[in-house]
Design a protein around this motif. Sequence first.
Motif, PDB file in Angstrom:
ATOM      1  N   VAL A 284       0.844  -1.193   0.000  1.00 27.75           N
ATOM      2  CA  VAL A 284       0.000   0.000   0.000  1.00 27.75           C
ATOM      3  C   VAL A 284       0.884   1.248   0.000  1.00 27.75           C
ATOM      4  O   VAL A 284       1.667   1.441   0.918  1.00 27.75           O
ATOM      5  CB  VAL A 284      -0.909   0.036   1.262  1.00 27.75           C
ATOM      6  CG1 VAL A 284      -1.824   1.249   1.220  1.00 27.75           C
ATOM      7  CG2 VAL A 284      -1.716  -1.238   1.376  1.00 27.75           C
ATOM      8  N   GLU A 290       0.506  12.877   3.669  1.00 28.86           N
ATOM      9  CA  GLU A 290      -0.882  12.433   3.539  1.00 28.86           C
ATOM     10  C   GLU A 290      -1.732  12.765   4.751  1.00 28.86           C
ATOM     11  O   GLU A 290      -1.241  12.736   5.887  1.00 28.86           O
ATOM     12  CB  GLU A 290      -0.893  10.925   3.336  1.00 28.86           C
ATOM     13  CG  GLU A 290      -1.211  10.583   1.910  1.00 28.86           C
ATOM     14  CD  GLU A 290      -1.282   9.102   1.693  1.00 28.86           C
ATOM     15  OE1 GLU A 290      -2.382   8.563   1.700  1.00 28.86           O
ATOM     16  OE2 GLU A 290      -0.207   8.502   1.536  1.00 28.86           O
ATOM     17  N   SER A 294      -6.957  10.130   4.305  1.00 27.49           N
ATOM     18  CA  SER A 294      -6.549   9.442   3.076  1.00 27.49           C
ATOM     19  C   SER A 294      -5.834   8.137   3.419  1.00 27.49           C
ATOM     20  O   SER A 294      -5.974   7.140   2.709  1.00 27.49           O
ATOM     21  CB  SER A 294      -5.733  10.385   2.186  1.00 27.49           C
ATOM     22  OG  SER A 294      -4.400   9.994   2.128  1.00 27.49           O
ATOM     23  N   ASN A 297      -8.548   5.601   4.252  1.00 31.05           N
ATOM     24  CA  ASN A 297      -9.214   5.003   3.098  1.00 31.05           C
ATOM     25  C   ASN A 297      -8.525   3.732   2.622  1.00 31.05           C
ATOM     26  O   ASN A 297      -9.160   2.853   2.070  1.00 31.05           O
ATOM     27  CB  ASN A 297      -9.312   6.021   1.956  1.00 31.05           C
ATOM     28  CG  ASN A 297     -10.445   6.996   2.207  1.00 31.05           C
ATOM     29  OD1 ASN A 297     -11.469   6.629   2.803  1.00 31.05           O
ATOM     30  ND2 ASN A 297     -10.263   8.244   1.797  1.00 31.05           N
ATOM     31  N   ARG A 298      -7.220   3.673   2.835  1.00 32.13           N
ATOM     32  CA  ARG A 298      -6.500   2.481   2.379  1.00 32.13           C
ATOM     33  C   ARG A 298      -6.146   1.486   3.489  1.00 32.13           C
ATOM     34  O   ARG A 298      -5.757   0.363   3.207  1.00 32.13           O
ATOM     35  CB  ARG A 298      -5.247   2.898   1.615  1.00 32.13           C
ATOM     36  CG  ARG A 298      -5.591   3.247   0.166  1.00 32.13           C
ATOM     37  CD  ARG A 298      -4.473   3.909  -0.565  1.00 32.13           C
ATOM     38  NE  ARG A 298      -4.246   5.246  -0.053  1.00 32.13           N
ATOM     39  CZ  ARG A 298      -3.074   5.657   0.385  1.00 32.13           C
ATOM     40  NH1 ARG A 298      -2.045   4.856   0.387  1.00 32.13           N
ATOM     41  NH2 ARG A 298      -2.939   6.890   0.826  1.00 32.13           N
ATOM     42  N   TYR A 299      -6.268   1.935   4.742  1.00 31.23           N
ATOM     43  CA  TYR A 299      -5.883   1.029   5.837  1.00 31.23           C
ATOM     44  C   TYR A 299      -7.033   0.611   6.748  1.00 31.23           C
ATOM     45  O   TYR A 299      -6.827  -0.156   7.679  1.00 31.23           O
ATOM     46  CB  TYR A 299      -4.787   1.678   6.708  1.00 31.23           C
ATOM     47  CG  TYR A 299      -3.417   1.517   6.117  1.00 31.23           C
ATOM     48  CD1 TYR A 299      -2.934   2.424   5.194  1.00 31.23           C
ATOM     49  CD2 TYR A 299      -2.612   0.442   6.477  1.00 31.23           C
ATOM     50  CE1 TYR A 299      -1.673   2.269   4.629  1.00 31.23           C
ATOM     51  CE2 TYR A 299      -1.351   0.280   5.923  1.00 31.23           C
ATOM     52  CZ  TYR A 299      -0.898   1.194   5.000  1.00 31.23           C
ATOM     53  OH  TYR A 299       0.351   1.031   4.447  1.00 31.23           O
TER      54      TYR A 299
END
Length: 376
Positions: A284, A290, A294, A297-299
């Motif tokens: 990722v 960041e 944000s 959203n990915r973790y």
Amino acid sequence: EIGAIADSHGINVYLIGGIVRDFLLNRLNEDIDLVVEGDGISFAHTIREQLGGQIKTHEQFATATWTTPTNIKLDIVTCRTEYYDAPAALPTVRASNIREDLRRRDFSINALALQINKSDFGKLLDFFQGQEDMDNKEIRILHNLSFIEDPTRIVRAIRFALRFDYTLAKQTEELALNASYLLKQVSATRFLREIQLLINEETIIRGVKLLDSLHVWQSLFNLKPTIESLMKLEQVIAYHFNDAFIVILTLNYGQHNWKQKVKRYSLTTKQNQLIQQLEAMQTVPLSKNETMSSIHNRYHMFKEDTILLYTILTENTLLRNYVEKREQLKPLLTGQDLLMQGIKPGPIFSDILHQLTCFQLDNEIINRNDALTWLQ
Ligand code: ATP
């Protein structure tokens, strides 16, 4: 009383193992192990008949556990000898006498017996200079093939040395060094169990270093623990990742082929998932400036303790800040609040709550009132 019963049956009975060692060292030990020269199970039955309480027998090990009327548990075992048919294999067992029983044990300080027959009460049997080794503060194996028969004794030796602040006797240390390559043949379960015992004694860092001096990590994983990896290990333990598998993982993480190397030690589905998640996180992307949302959203799909472990292993402070913040976050709204707003249950619920978490992480919404206003 047990001693008198033993006398009347012409049987020798001894206290054995850790309790004798700890008695001589003036340490508390509540594991009472009795060993009987003769049939342990039938002796346990006799004791129960005469003194009451309950017994539970384990026929295949020729042992019984006697719970006294005052609710103390004692293990009663039959003297036995063990044969090792191959290095690092499990032993074959047969009944024997006290000397033979002591000879199969790991170290001289653990090979002491205290007779409890009334006629010889308190007689200490010390065939292998256990008391002398205690005086010299040394851990000594009983014969030259000991580590070859059972290489897990290498880890046990370190554990007892650290616990009592002893050192390995010179020859014992040399033999451990020569046999450490055999730990490769020991099952992952047995190796992890011994590592777990080091963790439980809170001596894992020093244990890892001493095991390194005996080339254990070199032989098992082709690695030498660095200062950095020991510092990571210290953090891992401080964050209560008190699991032997995670110790193995930490020492190996980032090394060439780390995944293949630790695979053999991942015994449970959970441990395998952990490996997969750590790998997935590696892929990722993350850039310096960041926002928390944000990152979220990915973790968001990774569990907090998995992310925390990953941040220790990779020294990623940005991600550490994120996970620490996420851990402290309290949900400001519930499903009930959404229903009250006339929102129909469904995937939209989690979308809204996810969005709210993002705002909370970026400090854009910090209390319930703001959250309710936002919802409207
Ligand atoms: P603790 O205080 O940690 O309970 P202990 O000495 O009671 O220490 P255990 O692991 O409960 O240790 O084992 C009981 C006894 O069995 C030991 O004192 C030792 O004599 C013997 N023993 C245990 N494991 C081994 C082994 N791998 N090889 C030889 N003897 C062993």
